[in-house]
Design an enzyme around this catalytic site. Structure first.
Site, PDB file in Angstrom:
ATOM      1  N   HIS A 176      -2.660  -4.430   1.459  1.00 20.63           N
ATOM      2  CA  HIS A 176      -3.351  -4.905   2.662  1.00 20.63           C
ATOM      3  C   HIS A 176      -2.955  -6.346   2.963  1.00 20.63           C
ATOM      4  O   HIS A 176      -2.779  -6.720   4.121  1.00 20.63           O
ATOM      5  CB  HIS A 176      -4.870  -4.818   2.475  1.00 20.63           C
ATOM      6  N   HIS A 218      -9.022  -6.051  -5.803  1.00 16.75           N
ATOM      7  CA  HIS A 218      -7.902  -6.842  -6.325  1.00 16.75           C
ATOM      8  C   HIS A 218      -8.357  -8.089  -7.046  1.00 16.75           C
ATOM      9  O   HIS A 218      -9.447  -8.614  -6.800  1.00 16.75           O
ATOM     10  CB  HIS A 218      -6.998  -7.299  -5.164  1.00 16.75           C
TER      11      HIS A 218
HETATM   12  C1  LIG Z   1       4.439   7.371   5.887  1.00 15.04           C
HETATM   13  C2  LIG Z   1       3.555   7.132   4.730  1.00 15.04           C
HETATM   14  C3  LIG Z   1       4.061   7.429   3.367  1.00 15.04           C
HETATM   15  C4  LIG Z   1       2.334   6.636   4.911  1.00 15.04           C
HETATM   16  C5  LIG Z   1       1.397   6.301   3.838  1.00 15.04           C
HETATM   17  C6  LIG Z   1       0.333   5.404   4.378  1.00 15.04           C
HETATM   18  C7  LIG Z   1      -0.607   5.050   3.303  1.00 15.04           C
HETATM   19  C8  LIG Z   1      -1.443   6.085   2.681  1.00 15.04           C
HETATM   20  C9  LIG Z   1      -0.667   3.793   2.905  1.00 15.04           C
HETATM   21  C10 LIG Z   1      -1.543   3.312   1.798  1.00 15.04           C
HETATM   22  C11 LIG Z   1      -2.229   2.085   2.244  1.00 15.04           C
HETATM   23  C12 LIG Z   1      -3.034   1.566   1.119  1.00 15.04           C
HETATM   24  C13 LIG Z   1      -4.257   2.272   0.731  1.00 15.04           C
HETATM   25  C14 LIG Z   1      -2.614   0.473   0.448  1.00 15.04           C
HETATM   26  C15 LIG Z   1      -3.317  -0.119  -0.703  1.00 15.04           C
HETATM   27  O1  LIG Z   1      -3.680  -1.400  -0.349  1.00 15.04           O
HETATM   28  P1  LIG Z   1      -4.158  -2.396  -1.451  1.00 15.04           P
HETATM   29  O2  LIG Z   1      -4.471  -3.670  -0.703  1.00 15.04           O
HETATM   30  O3  LIG Z   1      -5.367  -1.837  -2.095  1.00 15.04           O
HETATM   31  O4  LIG Z   1      -3.012  -2.579  -2.406  1.00 15.04           O
END
Ligand SMILES: CC(C)=CCC/C(C)=C/CC/C(C)=C/COP(=O)(O)O
Length: 256
Positions: A176, A218
């Site tokens: 994020h 985090h």
């Molecule tokens: C096209 C594709 C593979 C889309 C995936 C989008 C997706 C599920 C992204 C994950 C985003 C996410 C939950 C990131 C984690 O964020 P942190 O700040 O917790 O590391």
């Protein structure tokens, strides 16, 4: 009474003293085998494996990193005030989760894709295509770093996030935070916005970062590194900027 020297020395036929090394008196086997440990009786004379010596003599960098890590864990635990409903600021958790969704990959990817399909100016298409490329590059980079570093999320985190992928069980860096910094720089460079709106965009990126620690998702260093990574990633996107000249086939796909 035998002198302490006699256990380590032996006289040869010529009368010269021959020093017996402790190593040669030991039975063969792996350096840290249980039999070897029993024979040495835990005496100080037994040489330590190299990795133990390194632990006994940590470098200045090692001490600095361990201290930083300890401060990071302590600060992150204290700042995780919305980590659960019963936490100190548990009532703010729903708002923090709305902020979480505002920096999530899915709305950004879908929104950019939708805009790309709807745009009827070639300038808007170029910007949106590059934003899509930036978002995908960010997802891949974060997944690779998370997979290499494999740092677990804080123990006080409740894993109730909206759509995650497998590497999202790891916390370093915050996806994020990278996305917020990347999108913030992108928007400030490519959209003509009034000053109050520009300030809002920067505030949004900072709030997304802070909310990651408050939600307990985090540690502080995950977010700081994520913000830096996203900031730097924008420079890569600028460097590799896709245009109708550099990627004509890609632009032909989106021209109506
Ligand atoms: C096209 C594709 C593979 C889309 C995936 C989008 C997706 C599920 C992204 C994950 C985003 C996410 C939950 C990131 C984690 O964020 P942190 O700040 O917790 O590391």
């Amino acid at each position: 009474m035998p002198s302490p020297r006699s256990s380590r020395e032996r006289r040869t036929g010529s009368g010269r003293l021959e020093f017996l090394s402790l190593v040669s008196q030991r039975s063969p086997g792996p350096p840290d085998s249980p039999s070897r440990r029993r024979e040495s009786g835990g005496s100080a004379a037994a040489p330590l494996p190299e990795e133990d010596c390194m632990k006994l003599n940590p470098s200045f960098l090692g001490i600095a990193l361990s201290s930083l890590l300890a401060i990071d864990l302590w600060a992150s635990k204290r700042l995780g005030v919305c980590a659960g409903e019963s936490s100190a600021w548990g009532s703010v958790r729903p708002l923090m989760k709305v902020i979480e969704v505002s920096g999530h990959g899915i709305p950004w990817l879908l929104g950019t894709f939708y805009g790309l399909c709807q745009s009827d100016s070639s300038a808007a298409r170029e910007v949106l295509l590059n934003l899509l490329f930036a978002l995908l590059l960010d997802l891949v980079l974060v997944a690779v770093v998370k997979g290499i570093v494999k740092r677990r999320r804080p123990t006080h985190n409740k894993m109730d996030m909206f759509v995650t992928i497998s590497v999202d069980k790891y916390s370093f860096p915050s996806g994020h935070a990278t996305r917020a910094a990347l999108v913030c720089r992108f928007v400030l460079h490519h959209l003509v916005l009034a000053v109050p709106l520009r300030v809002l965009v920067v505030l949004w990126a900072l709030i997304v970062g802070v909310s990651r620690v408050m939600l307990g998702r985090h540690n502080v260093t995950d977010v700081l590194f994520g913000l830096l990574l996203g900031y730097a990633l924008y420079s890569v996107v600028e460097y590799c900027w896709l245009s109708p000249l550099s990627a004509p086939a890609l632009f032909a796909l989106w021209s109506h």
